[in-house]
Design an enzyme around this catalytic site. Sequence first.
Site, short mmCIF file in Angstrom:
data_model
loop_
_atom_site.label_atom_id
_atom_site.label_comp_id
_atom_site.label_asym_id
_atom_site.label_seq_id
_atom_site.Cartn_x
_atom_site.Cartn_y
_atom_site.Cartn_z
N CYS A 238 -5.62 13.74 1.25
CA CYS A 238 -4.64 14.78 0.92
C CYS A 238 -3.69 15.00 2.09
O CYS A 238 -4.14 15.16 3.22
CB CYS A 238 -5.39 16.07 0.60
N CYS B 144 -6.24 18.95 -5.12
CA CYS B 144 -7.20 18.80 -4.03
C CYS B 144 -8.17 19.98 -4.08
O CYS B 144 -7.74 21.13 -4.15
CB CYS B 144 -6.46 18.75 -2.69
N CYS C 255 -7.45 22.41 -0.86
CA CYS C 255 -6.23 23.17 -0.57
C CYS C 255 -5.32 23.35 -1.78
O CYS C 255 -4.26 23.96 -1.66
CB CYS C 255 -5.45 22.51 0.57
N CYS D 118 -9.18 4.87 -6.89
CA CYS D 118 -10.55 5.17 -7.27
C CYS D 118 -10.96 6.46 -6.55
O CYS D 118 -11.24 6.44 -5.35
CB CYS D 118 -11.44 4.00 -6.85
ZN LIG Z 1 -5.93 19.14 0.35
#
Ligand SMILES: [Zn+2]
Length: 205
Positions: free
Chosen positions: A170, A121, A124, A193
């Site tokens: 996330c 991500c 983070c 996607c």
């Molecule tokens: Zn994240």
Amino acid sequence: MIEQLYEKSRLRNTDGVSNERPSRRTFLLTAAGAAALAAWRPSLAFASGAGGGAPGTVTIVQFSDDGKPTGKVSVPRVVRSDGEWQQKLTPISFQVTRHEGTERPYSGNTWNNHDHGLYRCICCDNAVFSSQTKFESGTGWPSFWQPIAKENVVEIRDMSLGMERTAVSCRECDAHLGHVFDDGPRPTGLRYCMNSAAMRFVKTA
Ligand SMILES: [Zn+2]
């Protein structure tokens, strides 16, 4: 919820004398904030509590940079203001992850990436996808047939743009990553996607 807050403000006023104005102002700001939040992310209420564990914590599977799982851990949910995210991210990453944007197809830097590695991500660093499940979708967006660990993402029904889709975000910081469709390859038949701008690629040997 707003009514409850208002009730609290009034209760506080019963023993005070001249604190009506600040309380009322708090109420108005809170109400405006709640309305803005609802407009900005209608699915937030649906997503809250996902991941289990204590409030404010989420359980994810951690991965080392060489792509190996290092165990399930309970971590604090990452919460930052819009302003803080804006400072940390490029404009396109900010738009995609914090405002459910979509990058233009073929515009990102990983749709055509064939290197081995994992995708974290961008907000983070939570590991979200692996090159092991990446496939050629022909869409111009990096596509995968499953997340690196089901614990690390959240899937939520998304009715925006007049379409019924499933948004993928996330687990750790709530960043919007992309959508999942059911026209993917075997073995899952799913097509995650994703947006290149929502992820950071970490190359393994
Ligand atoms: Zn994240």
